[in-house]
Design a protein around this motif. Structure first.
Motif, mmCIF file in Angstrom:
data_model
loop_
_atom_site.group_PDB
_atom_site.id
_atom_site.type_symbol
_atom_site.label_atom_id
_atom_site.label_comp_id
_atom_site.label_asym_id
_atom_site.label_seq_id
_atom_site.Cartn_x
_atom_site.Cartn_y
_atom_site.Cartn_z
ATOM 1 N N SER A 10 0.825 -1.212 0.000
ATOM 2 C CA SER A 10 0.000 0.000 0.000
ATOM 3 C C SER A 10 0.853 1.254 0.000
ATOM 4 C CB SER A 10 -0.919 0.001 1.232
ATOM 5 O OG SER A 10 -1.836 -1.061 1.182
ATOM 6 N N ILE A 11 1.906 1.276 0.819
ATOM 7 C CA ILE A 11 2.782 2.452 0.894
ATOM 8 C C ILE A 11 3.436 2.732 -0.452
ATOM 9 C CG2 ILE A 11 4.932 3.309 1.930
ATOM 10 C CD1 ILE A 11 4.075 1.812 4.503
ATOM 11 N N ALA A 12 3.732 1.664 -1.199
ATOM 12 C CA ALA A 12 4.394 1.818 -2.498
ATOM 13 C C ALA A 12 3.409 1.993 -3.645
ATOM 14 C CB ALA A 12 5.269 0.593 -2.768
ATOM 15 N N ASP A 13 2.126 1.964 -3.371
ATOM 16 C CA ASP A 13 1.092 2.041 -4.412
ATOM 17 C C ASP A 13 0.950 3.482 -4.905
ATOM 18 O OD1 ASP A 13 -1.396 2.067 -5.857
ATOM 19 O OD2 ASP A 13 -2.013 0.265 -4.772
ATOM 20 N N PRO A 14 1.067 3.732 -6.209
ATOM 21 C CA PRO A 14 0.938 5.107 -6.711
ATOM 22 C C PRO A 14 -0.460 5.700 -6.518
ATOM 23 C CG PRO A 14 1.106 3.544 -8.521
ATOM 24 C CD PRO A 14 1.432 2.792 -7.275
ATOM 25 N N ARG A 15 -1.470 4.850 -6.259
ATOM 26 C CA ARG A 15 -2.790 5.394 -5.943
ATOM 27 C C ARG A 15 -2.774 6.099 -4.583
ATOM 28 N NH1 ARG A 15 -6.505 0.285 -6.178
ATOM 29 N NH2 ARG A 15 -4.664 -0.470 -5.024
ATOM 30 N N ALA A 16 -1.813 5.731 -3.737
ATOM 31 C CA ALA A 16 -1.618 6.421 -2.456
ATOM 32 C C ALA A 16 -0.548 7.498 -2.574
ATOM 33 C CB ALA A 16 -1.233 5.418 -1.366
ATOM 34 N N SER A 17 0.499 7.213 -3.332
ATOM 35 C CA SER A 17 1.623 8.147 -3.499
ATOM 36 C C SER A 17 1.845 8.410 -4.985
ATOM 37 C CB SER A 17 2.898 7.560 -2.875
ATOM 38 O OG SER A 17 2.772 7.431 -1.481
ATOM 39 N N PRO A 18 1.159 9.383 -5.558
ATOM 40 C CA PRO A 18 1.255 9.625 -7.008
ATOM 41 C C PRO A 18 2.645 9.999 -7.512
ATOM 42 C CG PRO A 18 -0.686 10.699 -6.095
ATOM 43 C CD PRO A 18 0.134 10.226 -4.929
ATOM 44 N N LEU A 19 3.561 10.351 -6.629
ATOM 45 C CA LEU A 19 4.932 10.634 -7.064
ATOM 46 C C LEU A 19 5.686 9.365 -7.459
ATOM 47 C CD1 LEU A 19 6.430 13.403 -4.741
ATOM 48 C CD2 LEU A 19 6.476 13.374 -7.217
ATOM 49 N N LEU A 20 5.164 8.201 -7.084
ATOM 50 C CA LEU A 20 5.908 6.958 -7.271
ATOM 51 C C LEU A 20 5.640 6.318 -8.627
ATOM 52 C CD1 LEU A 20 5.480 5.340 -3.734
ATOM 53 C CD2 LEU A 20 7.108 7.074 -4.517
ATOM 54 N N VAL A 21 5.698 7.096 -9.672
ATOM 55 C CA VAL A 21 5.511 6.566 -11.019
ATOM 56 C C VAL A 21 6.675 7.043 -11.888
ATOM 57 C CG1 VAL A 21 2.997 6.430 -10.885
ATOM 58 C CG2 VAL A 21 4.066 8.532 -11.714
ATOM 59 N N PRO A 22 7.041 6.269 -12.899
ATOM 60 C CA PRO A 22 8.108 6.713 -13.812
ATOM 61 C C PRO A 22 7.633 7.860 -14.683
ATOM 62 C CG PRO A 22 7.123 4.663 -14.573
ATOM 63 C CD PRO A 22 6.542 4.913 -13.219
ATOM 64 N N LEU A 53 3.752 9.983 -16.536
ATOM 65 C CA LEU A 53 3.372 11.384 -16.350
ATOM 66 C C LEU A 53 3.194 12.133 -17.667
ATOM 67 C CD1 LEU A 53 5.945 12.321 -13.527
ATOM 68 C CD2 LEU A 53 3.544 11.689 -13.210
ATOM 69 N N GLN A 54 3.730 11.595 -18.731
ATOM 70 C CA GLN A 54 3.904 12.359 -19.972
ATOM 71 C C GLN A 54 2.600 12.884 -20.582
ATOM 72 O OE1 GLN A 54 6.178 9.701 -22.429
ATOM 73 N NE2 GLN A 54 8.131 10.266 -21.510
ATOM 74 N N HIS A 55 1.518 12.163 -20.467
ATOM 75 C CA HIS A 55 0.292 12.568 -21.144
ATOM 76 C C HIS A 55 -0.779 13.055 -20.183
ATOM 77 C CE1 HIS A 55 2.009 11.025 -24.834
ATOM 78 N NE2 HIS A 55 2.233 9.862 -24.239
ATOM 79 N N ALA A 69 8.531 15.844 -17.670
ATOM 80 C CA ALA A 69 7.800 14.889 -18.513
ATOM 81 C C ALA A 69 7.039 15.579 -19.639
ATOM 82 C CB ALA A 69 6.825 14.087 -17.654
ATOM 83 N N GLY A 70 7.129 16.921 -19.703
ATOM 84 C CA GLY A 70 6.499 17.660 -20.791
ATOM 85 C C GLY A 70 5.088 18.120 -20.521
ATOM 86 N N VAL A 71 4.636 18.050 -19.264
ATOM 87 C CA VAL A 71 3.279 18.486 -18.919
ATOM 88 C C VAL A 71 3.280 19.991 -18.639
ATOM 89 C CG1 VAL A 71 1.363 18.208 -17.282
ATOM 90 C CG2 VAL A 71 2.741 16.223 -17.949
ATOM 91 N N GLU A 72 2.262 20.680 -19.126
ATOM 92 C CA GLU A 72 2.119 22.108 -18.862
ATOM 93 C C GLU A 72 1.693 22.306 -17.413
ATOM 94 O OE1 GLU A 72 -0.828 25.809 -20.154
ATOM 95 O OE2 GLU A 72 -0.621 24.075 -21.494
ATOM 96 N N VAL A 73 2.498 23.066 -16.658
ATOM 97 C CA VAL A 73 2.238 23.241 -15.227
ATOM 98 C C VAL A 73 2.286 24.718 -14.854
ATOM 99 C CG1 VAL A 73 2.912 22.617 -12.875
ATOM 100 C CG2 VAL A 73 3.354 21.024 -14.753
ATOM 101 N N THR A 74 1.295 25.149 -14.084
ATOM 102 C CA THR A 74 1.332 26.456 -13.431
ATOM 103 C C THR A 74 1.578 26.208 -11.950
ATOM 104 O OG1 THR A 74 -0.215 27.452 -15.003
ATOM 105 C CG2 THR A 74 0.033 28.539 -12.866
ATOM 106 N N HIS A 75 2.696 26.732 -11.445
ATOM 107 C CA HIS A 75 3.029 26.553 -10.029
ATOM 108 C C HIS A 75 2.894 27.892 -9.324
ATOM 109 C CE1 HIS A 75 6.293 25.705 -6.763
ATOM 110 N NE2 HIS A 75 5.079 25.546 -6.279
ATOM 111 N N GLU A 76 1.978 27.972 -8.370
ATOM 112 C CA GLU A 76 1.823 29.177 -7.560
ATOM 113 C C GLU A 76 2.308 28.869 -6.148
ATOM 114 O OE1 GLU A 76 -1.442 32.210 -9.336
ATOM 115 O OE2 GLU A 76 -2.112 30.877 -7.738
ATOM 116 N N HIS A 77 3.410 29.488 -5.790
ATOM 117 C CA HIS A 77 3.977 29.278 -4.465
ATOM 118 C C HIS A 77 3.772 30.533 -3.632
ATOM 119 C CE1 HIS A 77 6.515 27.662 -1.346
ATOM 120 N NE2 HIS A 77 7.231 28.784 -1.341
#
Length: 410
Positions: free
Chosen positions: A320-332, A336-338, A366-374
């Protein structure tokens, strides 16, 4: 006698000030309002700890007072039509413009997922009701606010599965037509744990090639995105910050997975990684994915891997801890590309800051358009502090900028 009374009064005042006061950075606006707000949260948390210790009620059961205290009955008015419905067995609150548009006119749609660490919160809380109404009136959008089931009664993956069923149900052409929603202008969004669910749903949808309608955007508000390293610079820097101290975030993570307190203690020590989850640490290596200003003076040290012993999670928990459904950062990167274009809001004084910043870095690579507001003076939960008596100017600014992005990108 009078001097004793004055002394006791001064002592009470000093103790009250000591309890209310917390060391908040100078660049945070409305510091005293935040101190008093946090004082309430800390008092409730202390009461919850005591209640659990003596066996009266579990910690999250007491903390649910926040959810109940802010609960409202979503009602229609002259501008917004509100209905409570079931989407594939999951409760939702649907907000729509009261006035019908022109013939054939289609609307934007936002599927919104509330925060609360998967354990607290509700779509029927005042701040979420306010947010949904604002999106309807400012965007002319249909808003589906999801009442997913909560941990610890329903551990992972139940909250994710509830949300995913709602999204799949809503994206059916016949359902979109019923709500006059434009299939090409649909976003999924959420704050904190809701941002986690929104990111995970966005990834999961791409894995289904038969899915006709895809999302146009994902909007993630101070999202929590990984459970592998709970000692990133932001976790260290902000471990005692108001609203979401490190201890509470770790408790949310552990309760999401299990009611076994051993996991909480292992996560607090950051010794909860098994060989299975350790293989994925490369995806959350903050020395690679955090820009220099966020790393500051902290030096990267990979969390230890526990192969055996009391701190090692069970095989099911490791999975579960390693499952990307819980931790979306854990994917190659290929996963993320599309993904749809993304909006990511982060706050400087938030243990989750680095989760969001790392996701921004990885999405852009990964080429995704991102707006980051910090927000350099922002703190966790600020977007929800928009109603009296906990209305903060920064919360209103965040809300305005978030809705503006949706208007321009959805």
């Amino acid at each position: 006698m009078r001097s004793k009374g004055i002394f006791l009064l001064l002592l009470l005042g000093a103790l009250t000030s000591y309890y209310v006061y917390s060391p908040i950075p100078n660049d945070i606006e409305e510091k005293w309002k935040l101190m008093f707000t946090d004082c309430f949260f800390r008092s409730l948390s202390n009461l919850a700890d005591l209640s659990e210790l003596v066996g009266l009620k579990d910690y999250m059961g007491v903390m649910m007072f926040i959810t109940f205290a802010e609960r409202v009955v979503p009602l229609s008015d002259e501008r917004v039509q509100v209905t409570e419905e079931m989407f594939d067995g999951v409760e939702v609150v649907v907000y729509q413009p009261s006035q019908q548009g022109g013939v054939g006119e289609l609307r934007r749609a936002v599927i919104y997922l509330h925060g609360g660490g998967w354990c607290l919160g509700s779509s029927r809380m005042g701040p979420y009701d306010f947010l949904s109404r604002k999106m309807v009136t400012d965007l002319g959008a249909v808003v589906v606010s999801v009442e997913y089931r909560l941990a610890p009664a329903h551990h992972f993956p139940v909250p994710f599965e509830d949300v995913y069923r709602v999204v799949k149900h809503f994206l059916q052409p016949v359902v979109l037509a019923r709500y006059h929603a434009d299939p090409g202008r649909i976003a999924v969004s959420g704050d904190s744990a809701g941002g986690n669910l929104a990111a995970a749903v966005s990834q999961k949808l791409l894995q289904e090639p038969e899915q006709e309608v895809q999302l146009k955007a994902q909007a993630l508000i101070y999202p929590v995105l990984q459970a592998l390293d709970l000692n990133t610079p932001s976790y260290q820097q902000n471990q005692h910050m108001p609203i979401l101290p490190r201890t509470l975030m770790v408790r949310f993570w552990s309760e999401y997975f299990t009611s076994d307190k051993a996991l909480f203690h292992a996560m607090m020590a950051n010794t909860h990684n098994s060989p299975e989850s350790a293989a994925l640490l490369k995806f959350v290596n903050w020395s690679s994915f955090l820009p220099e200003p966020y790393r500051q003076a902290y030096n990267y040290r990979a969390p230890p891997v526990v192969a055996t012993g009391m701190h090692r999670p069970s095989n099911n928990l490791s999975h579960s801890i390693a499952d990307p459904r819980a931790s979306p950062l854990l994917v190659p990167d290929t996963a993320l590309q599309h993904l749809p274009k993304a909006y990511v809001l982060t706050c400087e004084y938030d243990v989750l800051r680095d989760d969001g910043v790392m996701y921004v870095t990885r999405l852009r690579r990964a080429g995704v358009e991102v707006t980051h507001e910090h927000y350099p003076s922002g703190f966790h939960g600020a977007l929800m502090f928009t109603l009296w008596p906990t209305d903060f100017e920064i919360g209103h600014r965040m809300l305005g900028n978030y809705v503006k992005w949706l208007k321009e990108n959805l």
